[in-house]
Design a protein around this motif. Structure first.
Motif, mmCIF file in Angstrom:
data_model
loop_
_atom_site.group_PDB
_atom_site.id
_atom_site.type_symbol
_atom_site.label_atom_id
_atom_site.label_comp_id
_atom_site.label_asym_id
_atom_site.label_seq_id
_atom_site.Cartn_x
_atom_site.Cartn_y
_atom_site.Cartn_z
ATOM 1 N N ARG A 193 0.819 -1.215 0.000
ATOM 2 C CA ARG A 193 0.000 0.000 0.000
ATOM 3 C C ARG A 193 0.853 1.266 0.000
ATOM 4 N NH1 ARG A 193 -2.989 -1.464 3.934
ATOM 5 N NH2 ARG A 193 -1.609 -0.694 5.568
ATOM 6 N N SER A 194 1.973 1.245 0.709
ATOM 7 C CA SER A 194 2.724 2.475 0.976
ATOM 8 C C SER A 194 3.090 3.253 -0.280
ATOM 9 C CB SER A 194 4.000 2.156 1.768
ATOM 10 O OG SER A 194 3.694 1.856 3.109
ATOM 11 N N GLY A 195 3.510 2.539 -1.304
ATOM 12 C CA GLY A 195 3.961 3.238 -2.504
ATOM 13 C C GLY A 195 2.867 3.956 -3.259
ATOM 14 N N ILE A 196 1.611 3.570 -3.010
ATOM 15 C CA ILE A 196 0.504 4.211 -3.725
ATOM 16 C C ILE A 196 0.402 5.685 -3.349
ATOM 17 C CG2 ILE A 196 -1.979 4.115 -4.171
ATOM 18 C CD1 ILE A 196 -1.907 1.144 -3.419
ATOM 19 N N SER A 197 0.860 6.033 -2.138
ATOM 20 C CA SER A 197 0.756 7.430 -1.708
ATOM 21 C C SER A 197 1.550 8.359 -2.615
ATOM 22 C CB SER A 197 1.233 7.579 -0.253
ATOM 23 O OG SER A 197 2.593 7.224 -0.120
ATOM 24 N N GLU A 198 2.677 7.902 -3.143
ATOM 25 C CA GLU A 198 3.468 8.749 -4.037
ATOM 26 C C GLU A 198 2.728 8.985 -5.357
ATOM 27 O OE1 GLU A 198 6.048 10.379 -3.237
ATOM 28 O OE2 GLU A 198 6.894 9.366 -1.484
ATOM 29 N N ALA A 222 -6.167 -1.812 -3.460
ATOM 30 C CA ALA A 222 -6.139 -2.269 -2.070
ATOM 31 C C ALA A 222 -6.234 -3.787 -1.982
ATOM 32 C CB ALA A 222 -7.280 -1.626 -1.287
ATOM 33 N N ASN A 223 -6.897 -4.411 -2.967
ATOM 34 C CA ASN A 223 -7.054 -5.869 -2.988
ATOM 35 C C ASN A 223 -5.898 -6.580 -3.678
ATOM 36 O OD1 ASN A 223 -9.484 -5.771 -1.597
ATOM 37 N ND2 ASN A 223 -10.729 -5.717 -3.466
ATOM 38 N N ARG A 224 -4.822 -5.851 -3.954
ATOM 39 C CA ARG A 224 -3.574 -6.435 -4.472
ATOM 40 C C ARG A 224 -3.723 -7.008 -5.880
ATOM 41 N NH1 ARG A 224 0.368 -7.551 -0.146
ATOM 42 N NH2 ARG A 224 1.411 -8.821 -1.704
ATOM 43 N N SER A 312 -8.357 6.898 2.458
ATOM 44 C CA SER A 312 -8.941 5.943 3.399
ATOM 45 C C SER A 312 -9.277 4.615 2.723
ATOM 46 C CB SER A 312 -10.200 6.520 4.037
ATOM 47 O OG SER A 312 -9.902 7.631 4.837
ATOM 48 N N ARG A 313 -9.862 4.668 1.518
ATOM 49 C CA ARG A 313 -10.252 3.442 0.824
ATOM 50 C C ARG A 313 -9.045 2.587 0.456
ATOM 51 N NH1 ARG A 313 -12.862 4.352 -4.121
ATOM 52 N NH2 ARG A 313 -12.558 6.595 -4.038
ATOM 53 N N LEU A 314 -7.897 3.218 0.319
ATOM 54 C CA LEU A 314 -6.675 2.468 0.052
ATOM 55 C C LEU A 314 -6.096 1.831 1.314
ATOM 56 C CD1 LEU A 314 -5.117 4.930 -2.518
ATOM 57 C CD2 LEU A 314 -5.638 2.523 -2.965
ATOM 58 N N GLY A 315 -6.677 2.168 2.470
ATOM 59 C CA GLY A 315 -6.254 1.535 3.713
ATOM 60 C C GLY A 315 -5.311 2.351 4.564
ATOM 61 N N PHE A 316 -5.066 3.610 4.197
ATOM 62 C CA PHE A 316 -4.177 4.472 4.979
ATOM 63 C C PHE A 316 -4.918 5.090 6.161
ATOM 64 C CE2 PHE A 316 -2.142 4.851 0.713
ATOM 65 C CZ PHE A 316 -0.865 4.437 1.058
ATOM 66 N N HIS A 317 -4.178 5.366 7.218
ATOM 67 C CA HIS A 317 -4.682 6.199 8.302
ATOM 68 C C HIS A 317 -4.551 7.667 7.895
ATOM 69 C CE1 HIS A 317 -5.324 3.027 11.202
ATOM 70 N NE2 HIS A 317 -4.115 2.569 11.000
ATOM 71 N N LEU A 318 -5.450 8.473 8.415
ATOM 72 C CA LEU A 318 -5.413 9.913 8.177
ATOM 73 C C LEU A 318 -4.730 10.660 9.309
ATOM 74 C CD1 LEU A 318 -9.098 10.289 6.950
ATOM 75 C CD2 LEU A 318 -7.046 10.368 5.510
#
Length: 383
Positions: A193-198, A222-224, A312-318
């Motif tokens: 998930r982490s790399g999606i933020s970039e 999010a479902n890989r 949020s839908r990608l699973g990150f905390h805000l």
């Protein structure tokens, strides 16, 4: 007598960013071709410990691959295994081991250092390669989403020092970047998930269509699902390369638009003892600066809701507790100091378009943090 002699010159940089799979199959000569300097290239591999554990046959694959392509390159020593994550950048012994290896094994400017791992390891190895013999050829093989779509394709290398991220570093383009999508299959949920933020970051400041694509594919990502992830990585990498080809690839000015959300992210990483991963911190940093943009009247409430919703839908905390407190605000000055010159922060004027500002209201930053805390609480209740 007074004389001034001036000289100017331009040095073109060209390097390939390759997207592939199964790069260590003996029948695939992509890597061997990169390592072939016409005289039997000498290669030294440095491998992220997390990658070595997740792929226990990797060392043997590398040796068999080298044997199969002996006419093109040779291994000058056993691969070096180093800790993954920020541990490799926090302790100077790891880059020093690589520098020592260049001395022990005669690794010169016509040899190659091949780094396999996540972004932190690639940063550290790149720094060691850049300062040895004033620059040894570096081939990056990134193994995470974050490194394949962002950090590995760029020209920066660095290690942490004085409690500050990337305080010591260089601008040194790689010889090549070789992405193997197979490495992504063994990532845990956080690293996937982490790399999606970039990608969210670059889409928000540069490309509305890309942001809308991420919105449409958030659940699949999010479902890989591998196909949309590959598309995201290639599109994001291309946008980063386009930026590097612009006017200021070595950041001589005070503008650094691709660091949208990063002033807070870097400080959050440090304050958490690097328990918060870079991509997770960037997601919260994006949410923070987007909320600040809303409170400044730069974007609408609807636009803000779209941003926090996709994060949020990608699973990150805000929100994380390290966002609250005076220490976070020190990140602004550290960010300015790292760039030099005046403070320059990227905010949003609308979805897909960033706007640089040179000051931030600390009262509004605190208000933005509190709004994120409320957003996070609402989502916990809803879920």
């Amino acid at each position: 007598m007074k004389r001034i002699i001036e000289q100017s010159f331009a040095v073109p940089y060209t390097y390939p960013v390759i997207f592939s799979q199964n790069i260590f199959d003996e029948g695939d000569d992509t890597l061997a071709g990169l390592l072939d300097n016409g005289k039997g290239g000498k290669a030294y591999f440095v491998i992220d410990s997390g990658v070595a554990v997740a792929h226990p046959s990797l060392l043997e694959q590398i040796k068999e691959y080298a044997d199969a392509h002996a006419a093109q390159f040779k291994l000058c020593a056993e691969p070096l295994i180093v800790p993954g994550g920020e541990a490799s950048k926090n302790d100077p012994q790891y880059y020093e081991k690589i520098v020592e290896a260049t001395h022990l094994y005669g690794i010169d400017r016509h040899s190659y250092i091949v780094a396999i791992g996540g972004g932190a390891v690639l940063d550290m190895v790149g720094f060691a390669a850049a300062i040895s013999h004033r620059g040894i050829r570096l081939i990056r093989i990134p193994t995470t989403v974050l490194s394949q779509n962002d950090s590995a394709v760029g020209v920066k290398n660095g290690i942490n020092s004085f409690g500050k991220k990337n305080y010591l570093g260089t601008f040194a383009p790689p010889f090549a970047v070789l992405n193997d999508f197979n490495f992504l299959q063994t990532l845990d949920e956080r690293d996937w998930r982490s790399g999606i933020s970039e990608a969210i970051k670059v889409a928000l400041i540069k490309d509305l269509d890309f942001f809308e694509w991420i919105e449409d594919h958030a659940i699949s990502l999010a479902n890989r699902e591998m196909e949309p992830m590959q598309e995201l990585i290639v599109r994001c990498a291309q946008m980063h390369l386009d930026h590097i080809a612009g006017k200021d690839p070595f950041e001589m000015g005070s503008s650094r638009p691709l660091d949208f959300g990063h002033w807070a992210a870097h400080k959050m990483e440090h304050l958490s003892g690097y328990e918060i991963r870079h991509g997770e911190a960037v997601a919260m940093g994006i949410a923070l600066d987007s909320t600040y943009s809303y409170l400044k009247g730069m974007i609408s409430e609807e636009e803000l809701q779209r941003i926090v919703s996709v994060i949020s839908r990608l699973g990150f905390h805000l929100y994380n507790e390290v966002l609250s407190g005076d220490m976070l605000l020190k990140g602004l000055e550290e960010f300015r100091e790292h760039l030099g010159g005046e403070l320059t922060i990227m905010l949003l004027s609308k979805l897909g378009l960033g706007k640089e500002v040179h000051e931030m209201d600390q009262t509004l930053i605190v208000a933005a943090v509190e709004k994120l805390k409320a957003f996070q609480a609402d989502r916990l209740i809803t879920n």
